[in-house]
Scaffold this active site. Structure first.
Site, short mmCIF file in Angstrom:
data_model
loop_
_atom_site.label_atom_id
_atom_site.label_comp_id
_atom_site.label_asym_id
_atom_site.label_seq_id
_atom_site.Cartn_x
_atom_site.Cartn_y
_atom_site.Cartn_z
N ASP A 50 34.52 14.43 16.66
CA ASP A 50 34.72 14.02 15.23
C ASP A 50 34.92 14.91 13.96
OD1 ASP A 50 32.44 15.75 15.37
OD2 ASP A 50 31.55 14.27 13.71
N ASP A 102 32.60 17.01 22.14
CA ASP A 102 32.43 17.98 21.14
C ASP A 102 30.82 17.80 20.91
OD1 ASP A 102 32.55 19.61 18.55
OD2 ASP A 102 32.20 17.49 17.38
N CYS A 124 32.70 -5.10 -3.32
CA CYS A 124 32.21 -6.54 -3.65
C CYS A 124 33.03 -6.97 -4.61
CB CYS A 124 30.96 -6.23 -4.24
SG CYS A 124 30.92 -5.23 -5.72
N ASP A 163 38.42 19.39 15.40
CA ASP A 163 38.50 18.91 16.70
C ASP A 163 39.93 18.14 16.60
OD1 ASP A 163 35.82 19.39 17.81
OD2 ASP A 163 35.21 17.66 16.73
N CYS A 185 33.83 -5.57 -7.90
CA CYS A 185 34.85 -4.20 -7.93
C CYS A 185 36.00 -4.85 -8.17
CB CYS A 185 34.73 -3.46 -6.51
SG CYS A 185 33.13 -2.77 -6.18
#
Lengths: 48, 766
Positions: free
Chosen positions: B661, B483, B77, B665, B80
């Site tokens: 993921d 996967d 935001c 993998d 930040c």
């Protein structure tokens, strides 16, 4: 055809102005952070 | 920490607006913080945090100041941005600080000495934003893109302005326009064109020069030759008061080609992530306990036998054995499993995994460069090197195109000069027109335009193409290997069933809002009633305890909640107890992505062979495969076996896409012909994948495949169109019928047709 002596320089100058303007925005990194710019407008700079 | 006092009565009090505890911004849904950045900042404010030796990377500006660019995580935001920039600017000697939100990087400059950079980085770290070093390739790609954009601007300006003059030239004959005016127009054109060609043609000239030096040739050679010869020819025509000059053709050629080049660069550059992000987990500092004293040691220098302290929320710095303390460890980086694993003294933990619930002490067993994490990264690198270099369709077309065009130009020159006994200037003029008219514009645009439209369309569907040739490779696949966890399934547990009363469920859900444990989150997500404000205490490794209206509630493990019986199924579970008596069980499981069955059925009907590859237990994998409808299952495989499996499929002649993921993998993704991973995947896995998709659903796999096949068809059509155009145009040019007007019309016409054809991509529904 004397009119060409005015029109051609005018056309070229206008085009050149646009080009220089674009190159300036590019050089001053105005396309670097499009997302951040959208958020920064919310910041209150007067505060500090 | 006073995180217990949360105002969670979003339903009850609508007029009371919750504000972020850290920055004071109103938050949604009564949350305590507006973003994770602020939350982390709040937590970290009292904790001393050490930054890595970033200052070594700083750039010396030669005027006594230094500039450092770092990647920064967790900017969400405007506050930040302000927080980081103001914190840095408030420090002595800081001359500039700028956060870039799009690229998530922070650039700051300071004077004094180089080492001061570490202290400044620590300031940002203390605010709770993680910093990591950047790699140079990103920087270089951005610069290249920018210079292409500049070249487009210049050539676009020139092409536009010269067209004004050219239209005048074309629309008048020798009778209406005097020779002096025509020469003036030619001179002005030359004045604009020559600097433009010298500037905007550089990407082509440089590329052509570098391949010629290697005694090879590519598409840029005929382009450079055509542009340069056209200019030289036109200058000489202008000097001779000739009728036809080709300045506008040369510049327009450059303009179109630069657009194609830029689109290509964008497609390649999109979503380029730094691989160093993952390894940056191993760059930091570990807290080592030595002879009762605490010292900070760079992770790289950790030796086996050292005792390190791992605080809550910190990554384990090296592989080792837990010596003291018990906690839950997020192993997802290594196994892809989202359920944290409970560890006690004596358990083995791996580098890169995150300590979730309580501080532990770990005895290092392997140096960091020998850790499991480093090994997987190494495995990944070998797989990537083994990846056969794929020759793109466009490159194959260019290989064919270049010699043909050169031969054609040479033959035209020889034909006119020797056979027709034309003056050499005229012969050369015709040869140059051949080079210009065979214009690779259409060829240069054929692929990039389709690519950009396809990636734009995929982007709207939440699918990100990471490599330029991903679409082309994807269109060729006949096998998909999935996967299990996080790919076919949602990768996070969801509530299956529970045996609680309404009041108990409300209390349990309210308690769950204050934990980060995946099961607690699943419970919170599943519950949609009003929440209560309860002070909750987290008991590491056990669960949550709260006192509310005189009763003691516990939400956590079976034993802790007083249930003695063993479970009779494989589901994940939470128990709830009131005053020490078990009140009911909540069971959770990792469900299939909602549309998995449907998508897999579609893929099968498109004659695609489906495989399931999982590191999980055989029984679980078989269950999921049966539910999803996949016949070929291989379970209990290690990362190395996964990439081995892919290699075997390849050897059998299959063209395989891997969808996965987990970090485990990643090597398999690299070994596959083309690979896809969900955006919930680990950084490095996303990095390795050619395509990343964002969604709870699996349908992107199907959409991407459809669009890939469609766009490959369109690319081929575009090549065919370009070929047809050349078949018509080349004889005309060889015979000398082409004037600058014809060249300009033909050039823009063919480019336009190719672009319009590419737009058909948006018409088809997927």
């Amino acid at each position: 055809m004397d009119i060409l002596l005015y029109l051609i320089p005018i056309a070229l100058t206008l085009g050149l102005a646009g080009l220089v303007g674009f190159l300036w925005t590019l050089k001053s990194n105005q396309y670097e952070d499009l997302e951040g710019a959208a958020h920064r407008i919310l910041l209150d700079d007067d505060e500090d | 920490m006073e995180t217990g006092t949360v105002s969670t009565e979003q339903a009850a009090s609508c007029c009371e607006v919750a504000t972020c505890k850290h920055c004071g911004v109103p938050t949604e849904g009564g949350a305590t913080f507006c973003c994770t950045g602020c939350e982390a900042a709040h937590e970290a404010i009292h904790r001393l945090d050490e930054a890595a030796a970033f200052s070594l990377l700083a750039h010396d500006n030669d005027d006594g100041s230094y500039t450092l660019s770092l990647g920064v995580e967790g900017i969400h935001c405007a506050s930040c941005i302000r927080l980081i920039e103001n914190a840095l600017l408030a420090e002595d000697g800081v001359v500039g600080a700028r956060v870039n939100m799009s690229t998530e990087r922070l650039t700051f400059s300071w004077t004094n000495c180089r080492e001061r950079g570490d202290a400044l980085a620590a300031v940002v770290n203390k605010l709770g934003y993680k910093l990591h070093p950047l790699n140079d390739t990103e920087e270089a790609a951005a610069t290249a893109e920018k210079s292409l954009l500049r070249a487009i601007a210049v050539s676009g300006f020139a092409a536009g302005n010269m067209m004004l003059l050219s239209v005048g030239l074309w629309s008048t004959g020798g009778e209406t326009m005097g020779m002096a005016t025509r020469d003036l127009f030619h001179w002005i054109s030359a004045l604009i064109a020559l600097p433009t060609v010298l500037y905007a043609g550089q990407p082509f000239f440089r590329s052509a020069y570098s391949v010629l030096k290697e005694r090879h040739t590519n598409m840029d050679v005929p382009i450079s030759l055509a542009v340069l010869l056209a200019c030289v020819m036109s200058v000489s025509e202008t000097l001779r008061h000739g009728e036809h000059v080709y300045f506008d053709s040369a510049v327009m050629l450059l303009f179109f080609l630069l657009i194609g080049r830029y689109l290509d660069a964008r497609a390649k550059g999109k979503a380029r992530e730094s691989a160093s992000k993952l390894l940056s987990r191993l760059v930091g500092i570990a807290t080592v306990l030595e002879d009762g004293k605490i010292t900070q040691v760079p992770i790289k220098e950790l030796r086996p036998g050292a005792l390190v302290m791992v605080a809550t929320g910190e990554a384990v710095p090296a592989d080792g054995i837990v010596e003291k303390g018990g906690s839950a460890i997020d192993m997802s980086l290594i196994t892809g499993e989202t359920m944290p694993e409970a560890v006690v003294a004596g358990a083995e933990v791996f580098a890169g995994t995150v300590n979730l619930s309580a501080p532990i002490q770990v005895r290092v067993s392997k140096a960091s460069d020998k850790s499991l994490l480093s090994e997987i990264v190494r495995l990944l690198e070998t797989s990537e090197q083994g990846r056969a270099t794929y020759v793109r369709l466009a490159d194959r077309a260019a290989q064919l195109y270049t010699p043909v065009v050169h031969a054609m130009g040479a033959l035209t020159f020889i034909g006119w000069w020797l056979l027709m006994s034309a003056p050499w200037q005229v012969s050369l003029l015709h040869a140059v027109t051949v080079l210009i008219i065979t214009c690779p514009c259409a060829l240069g645009l054929a692929v990039p335009v389709v690519q950009v439209l396809a990636s734009g369309r995929l982007m709207r569907a939440g699918i990100l193409l990471k490599s330029g040739d991903a679409l082309e490779k994807l269109s060729k696949i006949d096998t998909i290997v999935f996967d299990k966890t996080g790919t076919l399934t949602q990768g996070k547990p969801s509530l299956r069933s529970h045996a609680l009363g309404t009041d108990d469920l409300q209390i349990a859900a309210s308690m769950a809002t204050q934990s980060r444990h995946p099961l607690a989150r699943a419970l919170k997500d599943a519950y949609d009633g009003a929440l209560l404000t309860i002070d909750v205490e987290e008991v590491p490794g056990k669960g949550l305890r709260a006192e509310h209206e005189g009763a003691v509630y516990q939400l956590g493990s079976r034993r802790w909640c007083g249930e003695a019986d063993e479970p009779d199924d494989n589901f994940l579970e939470l128990w709830f107890s009131v005053n020490g008596k078990p009140a009911g069980r909540l069971s959770f499981s990792d469900r299939l992505r909602t549309d998995a069955r449907e998508v897999l059925a579609k893929l099968r009907s498109a004659d695609i062979e489906l495989h399931l590859l999982s590191g999980d237990r055989e029984a679980v994998a078989k269950d999921v495969a049966a539910e999803a409808g996949i016949d070929i299952v291989k379970a209990e495989v290690t990362p190395a076996e996964k990439s081995q499996y892919l290699a075997e499929l390849k050897a059998k002649g299959n063209t395989v896409m891997m969808v996965g993921d987990g970090l485990n993998d990643a090597p398999a993704l690299a070994a596959a012909h083309v690979s896809m991973s969900p955006s919930s995947a680990m950084d490095i896995t996303q990095n390795t994948a050619d395509i990343v998709f964002q969604a709870e659903a699996l349908v992107p796999v199907w959409q991407a495949l459809q669009i890939a096949r469609l766009s490959t068809v369109l690319v081929k059509q575009n090549f065919a169109l370009a070929a047809i155009y050349n078949i018509v145009a080349i004889p005309a040019a060889v015979l000398g019928f082409v004037t600058p007007l014809v060249a300009a019309v033909a050039m823009s016409g063919s480019s336009l047709i190719v672009i319009l054809n590419a737009f058909r991509l948006n018409l088809r529904k997927v």
